[in-house]
Design a protein around this motif. Structure first.
Motif: not given
Ligand code: 4NP
Length: 171
Positions: A136, A133, A11-17, A49
């Motif tokens: 936010y 995502d 995913c983008l941040g590797n902290i949620c999805r 992250h």
């Molecule tokens: P993820 O979510 O890609 O599902 O981990 C996000 C986590 C952090 C950010 C964006 C999406 N960020 O902009 O920090």
């Protein structure tokens, strides 16, 4: 024993999805008795992250559904991943674009949207081919991540068992 297949959720941040997908799919693979055959990891295309535990909202929501994300730490997608993993799965189309841009021409594996493995939904009707995502947004977004991920994880495991001729104890 060398795993038959290795799967990377991106995913983008590797902290949620992608950590949620990692935890959900690991649980399914463990229950199927295939932990030695299928290696699983997750990462992000972004670097904000690196080294962080998953977002607390993702960890808590996953725990409500019975998944433990506590041991996971974020890392960034790197060129080496294209030689280490056979199956790289993007949560959304922007992730997929970024992964394609980094993939070497020699890459022989799969680069796909994770939800392409969701056999249960009629995607043409529902219009869901990306995991939204939740970063936010509110709590409901984190429920949606777990629910979409659970469905696609089942389809992914069935496909890998078929394709790599794995013998599962529970499918
Ligand atoms: P993820 O979510 O890609 O599902 O981990 C996000 C986590 C952090 C950010 C964006 C999406 N960020 O902009 O920090």
């Amino acid at each position: 024993m060398q795993p038959a297949v290795s799967v990377l959720f991106v995913c983008l941040g590797n902290i949620c999805r992608s950590p949620t997908a990692h935890g959900v799919f690991q649980n399914l693979v463990d229950k199927a008795g295939l932990a030695d055959a299928i290696y699983i990891d997750s990462c992000g295309t972004g670097d904000w992250h690196i080294g962080h535990a998953p977002d607390e909202r993702a960890t808590q929501k996953a725990a409500q559904y019975g998944y433990d994300l506590s041991s996971l730490r974020a890392r960034q997608l790197c060129a080496n991943d294209f030689s280490q993993f056979n199956v790289l799965l993007a949560m959304d189309k922007a992730n997929l674009r970024d992964m394609r841009a980094l993939s070497p021409t020699s890459f022989q594996g799969k680069l796909e949207l994770f939800l392409s493995y969701d056999r249960a939904s009629d995607k043409s009707a529902a219009g869901v081919d990306e995991v939204p995502d939740p970063y936010y947004g509110g709590e409901q977004g984190f429920d949606e991540v777990v629910q979409l991920t659970e469905r696609a994880a089942r389809g992914l495991l069935e496909e890998l068992v078929r394709e790599y001729n794995l013998s599962s104890s529970s499918l």
